[in-house]
Design a protein around this motif. Structure first.
Motif, short mmCIF file in Angstrom:
data_model
loop_
_atom_site.label_atom_id
_atom_site.label_comp_id
_atom_site.label_asym_id
_atom_site.label_seq_id
_atom_site.Cartn_x
_atom_site.Cartn_y
_atom_site.Cartn_z
N VAL A 644 0.99 -4.66 10.00
CA VAL A 644 0.03 -3.77 9.35
C VAL A 644 0.65 -3.21 8.06
CG1 VAL A 644 -1.20 -1.58 9.54
CG2 VAL A 644 -1.09 -3.13 11.50
N ARG A 645 1.89 -2.77 8.19
CA ARG A 645 2.55 -2.14 7.05
C ARG A 645 2.62 -3.09 5.85
NH1 ARG A 645 3.73 0.09 3.46
NH2 ARG A 645 5.50 1.37 2.82
N TYR A 646 2.87 -4.35 6.12
CA TYR A 646 3.07 -5.27 5.01
C TYR A 646 1.86 -6.18 4.80
CZ TYR A 646 7.67 -3.39 4.87
OH TYR A 646 8.71 -2.52 4.75
N SER A 647 0.68 -5.59 4.88
CA SER A 647 -0.54 -6.23 4.41
C SER A 647 -0.88 -7.53 5.12
CB SER A 647 -0.48 -6.52 2.91
OG SER A 647 0.19 -5.50 2.24
N LEU A 708 15.28 -12.16 0.77
CA LEU A 708 14.52 -11.04 0.20
C LEU A 708 15.02 -10.64 -1.18
CD1 LEU A 708 13.85 -8.79 3.31
CD2 LEU A 708 12.21 -10.07 1.95
N LEU B 49 8.14 -8.63 1.15
CA LEU B 49 7.53 -7.42 1.69
C LEU B 49 6.51 -6.90 0.69
CD1 LEU B 49 10.86 -5.77 2.88
CD2 LEU B 49 9.30 -7.20 4.19
N ASN B 50 5.24 -6.91 1.08
CA ASN B 50 4.20 -6.50 0.15
C ASN B 50 3.39 -5.35 0.72
OD1 ASN B 50 4.54 -8.73 -1.82
ND2 ASN B 50 4.00 -9.95 -0.02
N PRO B 51 3.91 -4.14 0.69
CA PRO B 51 3.07 -3.05 1.17
C PRO B 51 1.92 -2.82 0.19
CG PRO B 51 5.12 -2.22 0.24
CD PRO B 51 5.21 -3.70 0.18
N SER B 53 -0.82 -4.44 -0.30
CA SER B 53 -1.49 -5.58 -0.92
C SER B 53 -2.59 -6.07 0.01
CB SER B 53 -0.51 -6.70 -1.18
OG SER B 53 0.69 -6.20 -1.68
#
Lengths: 945, 113
Positions: A644-647, A708, B49-51, B53
Motif C-alpha cells: 500500500v505504502r509504495y503505490s 535501490l 520505492l515509489n510512494p 505514485s
C-alpha cells in the motif's frame, strides 16, 4: 563437394555390409570395399593438383554461431594420410574377410572399420580445429567398439575401456587447448590459427595450450607415460590392430603434432616436451618389445617405440627432422601393417601367438615367412628397405642437434641404443618364429599357408616397403614433398633421399645398431630371465585398481553430498548459492550506486519493527506451531501494508486475500499435525544454520541496497504509454496481466489448476490419525460451529460476492481484476465452510471444484484461440465501448473474458484445495467413539469430488 | 528508506532460510512462506520505492513501475498454490511414514552435522 564425398563415402559404406551380409562373406567384403574404393579414386584424381602445390578447400556452414563449420581442406599432409587411411583400410577389409571366423559378424566389423575410416579422414581433412576434435572423439568412440569387438571376452572389454579412458581424457585436454587457442586467435579455422602462430607462441598462456594439445596427441599416440593402453588394445581382432596401430588411430596423435606444428612448434617448450617424451617412449617401447613372448605384444611395443621416434623427430624442430618424421610415418604404416597381418596369419594357422611355442614356421609357410621377414627387416632398418631410409635421416638429425650444448651427444647415443633394441626384437621376430627348431605343442598342427587372398594385402604392403626402399624418388618423393610443404609452409629444405650417402656417421650408427642388436639377441636367455625378475608387471591390474580407487573416492564424495537427508541437500544448496553470490558481491568494485539514500519515516519504521518482530518471533516460537503461525500472519499483513505504502494497491489486495486463505489452510493442516515441534537440532546444527541464514539474509539485503541505489530505467514506459490505447484499460498492472503478458498469465493459472488437481490427487485415499486433543491436551470441541459466526457469515456472503464482482468489473481501470476477485470470492465461500461446516455447504453448493478450475483455464485458452478466428495471433485483445440504458457508457474488452477465466480458475483451485482439506478435518468430528479407531474411515475419501 | 527496506528483506530471508533448514515439515512451510514474502518484496523493489505514485493511467502525476507489480501479483498467487501443495504433501508424507520429519525418520540421529 568432392572433399565432403571422400569423408561421406565410407560413412555411407558403413551401412552397406549389413545389407549384403546375407549374400555371403565374399560379396559382403566386396560391397564394403566400394565406398573406400571410390574415395581412393577421388584422392588419386586430386593428387596431381596437390602435388602442384595447391590446397583444395570445401566450405559448408554447420553451426556458424559457434564458429563450427564443416570446412575441409586437402593439402599435402591430408593427401598423404588419406592414402594411408583408405589404402591400408582397403587391404584390411580384404584381409578381414579371411581372418574372421564364421561365427563372427563380418558386417559389424566392416561397418565399424568404415566408420573409423570416415573419422580418420575427417581428422586429416578438417580445416576447422573444432571439427577436427569432433572427428577425433569419433575415433575414440569407434576404437572402443573395435577393440571390444569380441565383447564376450573380458580382456577385450577391459582393453577397450582402458583405451577409451586414456584417449578420452586426452580428447578433453585437446578440447580445452582448442578453446584457449580460439580465445587468442578468435577463430577455429586452421588457416587463421597458422597465421597467428607467432601470436600464440608469444601469449602468456602458450605453455598451458601446448601442454593441453600435447596431452591430446600423446594419449592418442601412446606416448610415455600413456603408452600402457596400446598393448592391451591387442585383444582386438588382428585386422583391427593392423589398421588402428599402423596407419590410423595412433597416427592421429602424430598427425596432430604435424598439423599444429606451424602454430605451436619452434619454442623451447615444444623442443623439450616433445623431444624428451618421444625419446622416453622410443626407449621404453624398444626395450619392452624385446621381452614380449606374445607376437602381437612385441609388435605393440615396437609400435610404441616407433611412435616415440616420430614424436622425437617432430620435437627436434628442424625442417629436415620434420621431413624425416613424415617419411617415417609412411614407412612405419606400411611395414607395421604387414607385420600385424603376418602375425594374424600365423595366429590364424597355429592357434597361438606365443613365440615360445611357435618355432620353425619357415618349413610350414615359406611364403608368409618370406614376406614377414622382409617387413621385419624394414622395421629393423636394413638397407634397401624403407625403414632404413627414414632411420638414417633420424640418425643424421640426432647428430646435428645442438640445442643441448655440450650434452648434445646424448641424442645420437640414445638413438643408437634404441636402434640396437629395434634390431634385436626384429631379429627375435624372425628367428624365433620362423626358425629356432620345431614348434612346441601348437593348438593347430600342422600349420599351412593361409587362403591365397589373405596374403595379397601383405604382399602389396611388403612390395611397397621394397619399392620405397629401392627407388624412393620414383615412389614416395612427391607425397613426402607435398606433406612436408603443408607442415613447413613455404620454404622446403634441401634434402636428398638416397640409398647410399657414402660412409658417414649415420651409416656407422646403423652398423653399430645392427651388430649390437645381433649380439643382444644372442644373449637373450640371460636377458629374459633378468626382465622376468625385475620388470614384470601388468598395467591392466594397476589401471583397474586405480579405476576402482577413483570409483571409491567418488562414492565417498557422493555419500557425503547425497546422504538421503533433505536437510543436508538444502544446506548444501543454500551454501552454494551464498558462496556464488557472495563471490560476485565481493568482486564488485563498488556496491552502492550513485542514487542518494532517503530518510527513514517514523511510520514506516514502526511497520518494519513490527514485521521484524513477527519474523523473528516466528522463528523463535516455531516449536509452538500455532503461535508461530499467528506471528507469521502479522508479517503477511505488514507486507501488504508495504505494498500500500509504495503505490501497489493491486498487490496489497492480493496479498491480503492470499494471506487469509493461506492462514486458514495452514490452520486446517495443523489440525492433523503435531502441535509442537520437537527440539532435535544440536548446537552445532543450529550454529551452522544461523550462519547460513545470516549469510543469505545479508546477501539479499546488500543486493537490495545495490539495486535501490542504482539509477532507474525501466522497460515499463511502453506499457504505460500503450495501456489505454492498446489494451483499453487504465490499470496498467491488470492490462499487463490479461493483455500484454496474457500468455504468461495463462501459464500461471494453468500451474495453479495443476497444483490444485495434484493436491486433490494427494488427498485422495489419505488416512491420517485424528487428533483427540490439541498440543496442550485440551480436547477438541465437538460442536465447532458457533451460531453467531454462522449467521454473520451467511449475511456476509452476498455482500462479499458483490464486492468481488465490483473488484472484478473495475479491474481493468482501477485496482482489482480476476486474481483478486477470485480470492475474495474464495474467502467468502471458505468463511461459510468454517462457520457452517462442510456437510452444510455440500448440500447447498454442489460444485465440483475440479471442473470449475479446469473450465477457468479452458475459458482463458478459448479467449486466446478466439483471436485466431479473426486472423490475429493467439490472445490478441480488442475492446469497444457500449452504451447501457441505465448504467451509462461501459467498456467491454475481450481481455475481460480472459479475466473471467482467471477468476474462475482461482476460485476453483482455491476451493478445491481448501474444501477437500476441510472435508478431511470435518469428518473427524462425526460422532464416533473416541477410542475405537485411530484412523479416519475411508468414506471421507470417496465423497463427492 | 532504502536501508530499512534492505533490512526487512534481509530479515525475511534469514528467518525463512533458517526455518527451511529445520527437520520437520511445518516449520519448513513457515520458512517457505517467509522466504516468499522476502522474494516478492525483492522483485517489487526492482521497480524502486515509489510512494504516492499510481499505476492507473490518469490518476496522479507520477507512475510507479507496473511490471514488477504484475510479476509479484502472479508470484503471490503461485506461491499460494505451492504452499498448499507442499502442505498437502507434508500431510501425505505424515500419513505414509507416520512422522513429519523431512527425511521420513523419527529420530535425532542426524543431529550430528
Amino acid at each position: 563437394m568432392m572433399l565432403l564425398a571422400i569423408i561421406l563415402l565410407p560413412m555411407i559404406g558403413a551401412a552397406v555390409p549389413f545389407m549384403t551380409e546375407r549374400m555371403g562373406r565374399t560379396l559382403c567384403a566386396y560391397s564394403a570395399a566400394i565406398g573406400p574404393l571410390i574415395a581412393l579414386g577421388l584422392l588419386v584424381s586430386s593428387a596431381p593438383t596437390i602435388f602442384g602445390g595447391e590446397v583444395l578447400y570445401s566450405q559448408t556452414s554447420w553451426l556458424p554461431s559457434l564458429g563450427l563449420n564443416l570446412n575441409l581442406r586437402l593439402d599435402g599432409l591430408s593427401l598423404m594420410f588419406g592414402f594411408l587411411i583408405v589404402g591400408i583400410g582397403l587391404l584390411v577389409i580384404l584381409y578381414a574377410r579371411y581372418y574372421l571366423a564364421q561365427r563372427d559378424s563380418l558386417a559389424k566389423l566392416y561397418a565399424l572399420l568404415q566408420l573409423f575410416m570416415m573419422a580418420m579422414l575427417g581428422i586429416v581433412m578438417s580445416d576447422n580445429l573444432m571439427l577436427l576434435i569432433v572427428f577425433w572423439e569419433i575415433t575414440s568412440l569407434v576404437s572402443f567398439l573395435l577393440i571390444g569387438y569380441w565383447s564376450n571376452q573380458s580382456d577385450a572389454r577391459k582393453g577397450a575401456r582402458m583405451a577409451l579412458a586414456v584417449t578420452g581424457a586426452g580428447g578433453l585436454c585437446l578440447i580445452a587447448g582448442a578453446l584457449l587457442i580460439e580465445r587468442i586467435v578468435g577463430s577455429f579455422e586452421l588457416g587463421a590459427i597458422f597465421a597467428a602462430g607467432d601470436e600464440i607462441r608469444a601469449h602468456s598462456s602458450y605453455p598451458v595450450i601446448l601442454i593441453l594439445v600435447l596431452l591430446g596427441a600423446f594419449t592418442k599416440s601412446a606416448q610415455f607415460p600413456f603408452q600402457f593402453w596400446l598393448p592391451h588394445a591387442m585383444s582386438a581382432p588382428t585386422p583391427v590392430s593392423a589398421y588402428l596401430h599402423s596407419a590410423t588411430m595412433v597416427k592421429a596423435g602424430v598427425f596432430l603434432l604435424a598439423r599444429m606444428y606451424p602454430a605451436l612448434a619452434g619454442t623451447e617448450w615444444w623442443f623439450y616436451l616433445v623431444t624428451f617424451t618421444g625419446m622416453a617412449t622410443m626407449l621404453f617401447g624398444a626395450y619392452n618389445a624385446l621381452f614380449k613372448h606374445d607376437l602381437k605384444g612385441l609388435l605393440a611395443y615396437s609400435t610404441i617405440s616407433h611412435l616415440g621416434l616420430i614424436t622425437m623427430l617432430f620435437g627436434f624442430g628442424t625442417q629436415l627432422a620434420v621431413v624425416a618424421g613424415i617419411f617415417h610415418i609412411i614407412n612405419h604404416a606400411t611395414f607395421k601393417a604387414s607385420l600385424f597381418m603376418a602375425a594374424g596369419i600365423i595366429d590364424h594357422e597355429t592357434g597361438t601367438r606365443d613365440m615360445r611355442k611357435i618355432n620353425g614356421m619357415w618349413k610350414y609357410m615359406p611364403h608368409t615367412a618370406l614376406l614377414a621377414m622382409v617387413a621385419a627387416l624394414a622395421m629393423a632398418g636394413v638397407p634397401l628397405l624403407n625403414g632404413f631410409l627414414s632411420k638414417e635421416m633420424f640418425f643424421s638429425e640426432a647428430l646435428h642437434l645442438e640445442s643441448m650444448g655440450m650434452f648434445s651427444w646424448i641424442f645420437p647415443l640414445l638413438a643408437t641404443l634404441a636402434g640396437v633394441f629395434s634390431v634385436a626384437y626384429s631379429v627375435r621376430f624372425i628367428h624365433d618364429v620362423f626358425f629356432n627348431g620345431e614348434p612346441i605343442d601348437l593348438p593347430k598342427f600342422p600349420p599351412h599357408e593361409p587362403p591365397r587372398y589373405m596374403i595379397v594385402p601383405v604382399e602389396v604392403l611388403v612390395g611397397l616397403c621394397l619399392l620405397v626402399g629401392i627407388v624412393p624418388n620414383l615412389t614416395v618423393a612427391p607425397f613426402l614433398e607435398a606433406a612436408s610443404l603443408a607442415v613447413l609452409g613455404e620454404q622446403m629444405p634441401e634434402y636428398h633421399i638416397a640409398i647410399w650417402h657414402g660412409v658417414n656417421l649415420p651409416l656407422i650408427m646403423s652398423m653399430v645398431a645392427m651388430a649390437g642388436g645381433l649380439i643382444m639377441y644372442s644373449q637373450r636367455t640371460g636377458l629374459f630371465a633378468f626382465y622376468e625378475r625385475k620388470f614384470r608387471h601388468d598395467e591392466k591390474i594397476v589401471f583397474e585398481s586405480r579405476v576402482q580407487f577413483s570409483v571409491r573416492v567418488a562414492q565417498r564424495f557422493t555419500d557425503f553430498i547425497q546422504n538421503n537427508s533433505l536437510q543436508r541437500y538444502m544446506a548444501l544448496l543454500i551454501a552454494t548459492a551464498v558462496a556464488a553470490i557472495g563471490y560476485a558481491l565481493w568482486t564488485m568494485p563498488q556496491l552502492l550506486g550513485p542514487v542518494a539514500i532517503s530518510d527513514i519515516e517514523p511510520v514506516s519504521l514502526l511497520g518494519a519493527v513490527i514485521l521484524i518482530i513477527g519474523a523473528f518471533g516466528t522463528v523463535l516460537l516455531h516449536h509452538n506451531r500455532l503461535a508461530a503461525l499467528l506471528l507469521l500472519s502479522v508479517v503477511g499483513l505488514i507486507v501488504s501494508l508495504i505494498f500500500v505504502r509504495y503505490s501497489a494497491p493491486d498487490l496489497a489486495l492480493t496479498q491480503l486475500s492470499v494471506e487469509v486463505v493461506t492462514i486458514v489452510l495452514l490452520m486446517l493442516a495443523l489440525y492433523f499435525m503435531p502441535q509442537l515441534t520437537p527440539n532435535e537440532s544440536g548446537n552445532k546444527r543450529v550454529a551452522r544454520d544461523i550462519l547460513l541464514a545470516g549469510a543469505a539474509g545479508i546477501g539479499m539485503g546488500l543486493i537490495t541496497l545495490a539495486i535501490l541505489t542504482q539509477p532507474f530505467s525501466s522497460i515499463s514506459d511502453y506499457y504505460l504509454a500503450n495501456s489505454v490505447s492498446g489494451g483499453g484499460g487504465a490499470n496498467v498492472v491488470n492490462v499487463i496481466l490479461v493483455d500484454f503478458r496474457g500468455f504468461d498469465t495463462l501459464g500461471e493459472i494453468t500451474v495453479l489448476a495443476i497444483a490444485a488437481v495434484g493436491i486433490y490427487a494427494m488427498l485422495n485415499g489419505l488416512h491420517l490419525p485424528l487428533p483427540q486433543a490439541d498440543g496442550e491436551g485440551r480436547r477438541w470441541d465437538k460442536e465447532p460451529h458457533p451460531p453467531i459466526l454462522a449467521v454473520m457469515a451467511r449475511i456476509l456472503l452476498p455482500l462479499a460476492l458483490m464486492v468481488s464482482m465490483f473488484i472484478f468489473l473495475r479491474g481493468h481501470n482501477a485496482p482489482g481484476g480476476g486474481f483478486i476477485a477470485g480470492l475474495v470470492t474464495s474467502v467468502a465461500l471458505i468463511l461459510q465452510y468454517v462457520a457452517s461446516g462442510t456437510a452444510w455447504m455440500q448440500q447447498r453448493l454442489r460444485w465440483r471444484y475440479r471442473r470449475v478450475a479446469v473450465s477457468g483455464v479452458l475459458i482463458a485458452t478459448l479467449t486466446g484461440i478466439g483471436s485466431w478466428v479473426f486472423g490475429y495471433p493467439f490472445l490478441t485483445s480488442t475492446f469497444s465501448h457500449i452504451h447501457w440504458p441505465v448504467v451509462g457508457d461501459f467498456e467491454l474488452a475481450s481481455a475481460m473474458a480472459f479475466d473471467i477465466g482467471v477468476y474462475i480458475t482461482v476460485v476453483g483451485a482455491t476451493m478445491l484445495i481448501l474444501a477437500h482439506l476441510g472435508k478431511l478435518a470435518q469428518s473427524s468430528h462425526s460422532p464416533r467413539p473416541a477410542t475405537s479407531k485411530p484412523y479416519s474411515s475411508p468414506e471421507l475419501t470417496k465423497g463427492e469430488d | 528508506m532504502e536501508i530499512l527496506m534492505a533490512t526487512v528483506i534481509a530479515v525475511l530471508t534469514s528467518c525463512g532460510v533458517y526455518l527451511l533448514l529445520r527437520g520437520r515439515t511445518f516449520p519448513i512451510i513457515l520458512g517457505l512462506t517467509l522466504l516468499t514474502y522476502g522474494v516478492n518484496l525483492f522483485i517489487f523493489i526492482s521497480g524502486r520505492l515509489n510512494p504516492g505514485s499510481s499505476t492507473i493511467i490518469g490518476v496522479g502525476e507520477q507512475y510507479a513501475d507496473p511490471l514488477p507489480q504484475a510479476l509479484v501479483l502472479t508470484a503471490i498467487v503461485i506461491s499460494f498454490a505451492m504452499t498448499a501443495f507442499v502442505l498437502v504433501l507434508a500431510l501425505r508424507a505424515r500419513a505414509e511414514l507416520g512422522n513429519d520429519h523431512v527425511d521420513g525418520r523419527n529420530s535425532v540421529e542426524d543431529v550430528k552435522s
